[in-house]
Design a protein around this motif. Sequence first.
Motif, PDB file in Angstrom:
ATOM      1  N   THR A 100       0.831  24.403  13.138  1.00 15.09           N
ATOM      2  CA  THR A 100       1.211  25.146  12.030  1.00 15.09           C
ATOM      3  C   THR A 100       2.707  25.695  12.124  1.00 15.09           C
ATOM      4  O   THR A 100       3.439  25.552  11.456  1.00 15.09           O
ATOM      5  CB  THR A 100       0.369  26.453  11.807  1.00 15.09           C
ATOM      6  N   GLU A 146      -9.919  32.535  10.777  1.00 19.59           N
ATOM      7  CA  GLU A 146      -8.949  32.080   9.377  1.00 19.59           C
ATOM      8  C   GLU A 146      -7.671  32.206   9.891  1.00 19.59           C
ATOM      9  O   GLU A 146      -6.984  33.174  10.298  1.00 19.59           O
ATOM     10  CB  GLU A 146      -9.537  32.954   8.125  1.00 19.59           C
ATOM     11  N   THR A 191      -3.880  31.461   7.770  1.00 21.61           N
ATOM     12  CA  THR A 191      -3.067  31.441   6.313  1.00 21.61           C
ATOM     13  C   THR A 191      -1.660  31.505   6.833  1.00 21.61           C
ATOM     14  O   THR A 191      -1.149  32.074   7.609  1.00 21.61           O
ATOM     15  CB  THR A 191      -3.416  32.664   5.814  1.00 21.61           C
ATOM     16  N   GLN A 192      -1.097  30.397   6.212  1.00 23.91           N
ATOM     17  CA  GLN A 192       0.509  30.143   6.414  1.00 23.91           C
ATOM     18  C   GLN A 192       1.096  29.975   5.005  1.00 23.91           C
ATOM     19  O   GLN A 192       0.754  29.166   4.070  1.00 23.91           O
ATOM     20  CB  GLN A 192       0.652  28.911   7.210  1.00 23.91           C
ATOM     21  N   GLU A 203      -7.169  23.560   3.690  1.00 25.13           N
ATOM     22  CA  GLU A 203      -6.762  23.600   2.067  1.00 25.13           C
ATOM     23  C   GLU A 203      -5.269  23.743   2.426  1.00 25.13           C
ATOM     24  O   GLU A 203      -4.853  24.840   2.962  1.00 25.13           O
ATOM     25  CB  GLU A 203      -7.269  24.629   1.336  1.00 25.13           C
ATOM     26  N   THR A 204      -4.521  23.122   1.380  1.00 22.27           N
ATOM     27  CA  THR A 204      -3.022  23.168   1.347  1.00 22.27           C
ATOM     28  C   THR A 204      -2.805  23.039  -0.283  1.00 22.27           C
ATOM     29  O   THR A 204      -3.163  22.322  -0.823  1.00 22.27           O
ATOM     30  CB  THR A 204      -2.333  21.989   2.171  1.00 22.27           C
ATOM     31  N   THR A 216       1.304  26.932   1.088  1.00 24.70           N
ATOM     32  CA  THR A 216       0.438  27.481   1.613  1.00 24.70           C
ATOM     33  C   THR A 216      -0.498  26.399   2.109  1.00 24.70           C
ATOM     34  O   THR A 216      -1.214  25.935   1.781  1.00 24.70           O
ATOM     35  CB  THR A 216      -0.425  28.329   0.302  1.00 24.70           C
ATOM     36  N   PHE A 269      -4.359  27.036   4.189  1.00 23.89           N
ATOM     37  CA  PHE A 269      -5.526  28.171   4.773  1.00 23.89           C
ATOM     38  C   PHE A 269      -6.601  27.269   5.499  1.00 23.89           C
ATOM     39  O   PHE A 269      -7.012  26.200   4.934  1.00 23.89           O
ATOM     40  CB  PHE A 269      -6.216  28.671   3.313  1.00 23.89           C
ATOM     41  N   TYR A 276     -10.397  27.505   7.844  1.00 20.32           N
ATOM     42  CA  TYR A 276     -11.399  28.337   8.231  1.00 20.32           C
ATOM     43  C   TYR A 276     -12.132  27.325   9.139  1.00 20.32           C
ATOM     44  O   TYR A 276     -12.731  26.150   9.057  1.00 20.32           O
ATOM     45  CB  TYR A 276     -12.242  28.721   6.819  1.00 20.32           C
TER      46      TYR A 276
END
Length: 409
Positions: free
Chosen positions: A315, A341, A343-344, A378-379, A387, A389, A391
């Motif tokens: 990331t 989790e 998130t970026q 997910e992107t 974004t 995410f 998990y």
Amino acid sequence: MRADHPKLWHPIRITIVVITVWWILFCLLLAPTDNPAAIVWTIIEIAVLLLSPFFPKSMSLLFLIMSQSGPWLIPGADVNSLPGILYTFGMLAYETNNLVALLLLAYSIGDQLFRQLVLGTSNSNPVAIIAMVSLVLMLGCGLRWNATMTASRAEAEQAKTRLREMESRNHIAEAIHDAVTGDLSAAAFVAQRRIDALSGGDDGDGSASTDGDDGKNADERRDELDKWTQVNDYILSALTNVHRVIDELDMDVTVLEEDADGKAFSDLLKATMADGDRRLRALGFDITSILHVAGGAPSASPSLAGIANDLLRETYANIARHAQSGSKADLSVMLKPNAVEITQINQERAFPTEGMRPGGHGLAYFGKQLESHGGKLETTLHDGEWTLFAYLPIPVPETLPPLAGHPES
């Protein structure tokens, strides 16, 4: 076989067993008995002694029981048992502990006094027997203490060797970082400023860039922009690869052993985030990262901890490769008792064409890794805002109550 049973092949132990057996056989030949049952009993005792290297505790204890019960069952069965008794006393003192050695000494003293004073059946000197037993027990304890000290010194040497290796690797990592990453970061910064200037932004000093500044038309500027973009990608790729080499050299915490409370896993991610923030700030990014623990950190296995930590590194590398130069980037890591989790959010750098966007293979790999463990990645890209995410579920120990509310994969 030597590796499976190292004690079995110990030359001193084998020698002592052979000497003891020959001692018993010599006594049997020197003073033969007329009772065939006593001879058979002695042969069985010899067989038990020969098995003692395989099962030192159980066979030694069995020999003591046979040697002490034999006279009550077969007259004269204890005539040749003294060598075996001394051997088994020493073996038990070596294989067990000081308390067992003291109990054996107390039993030997009590047995000799009982035979001499109560039964009057002992023809030997009880003082000499007790002295020999004491010496054998002290020898067994001394050998055990020596083995323990030798093992402790070996472990200490291994720890010192590992520490020296880690220090050497840290010095190498620092040398690589000081010699390479500074120049690469400066080159990347210059390339990104030139890209911004050619893209129609400022030229690096706050003034607007125009086509007439350098006498180049739009096609020439576009060609130069493509070249600078390619140079910048090469620099960022080299910088990422150098950082990965440094990580392999100076980060030995990826392999977690026992982590019941999740502290080691949390500390690992904190160290990775601190290192990633430092590198991105050196490239001019405005990075804001936070690690939040909600309800307790998960107790992650080494493999899951490695996946989460490697994804976090990827990331940071993606921010350096794809985000706008000097832009703001947000990174959040949420630790739950049953999941991790990530998130970026960042502004993606503009590319002249969709086909010129580099990379993408790393996230695809991690997406498959997360899916194989019941997670997901997910992107989304909307109005230039990227974004991500991720998990990753973490199995909850059976001692904890089941947790609900985690996302469905």
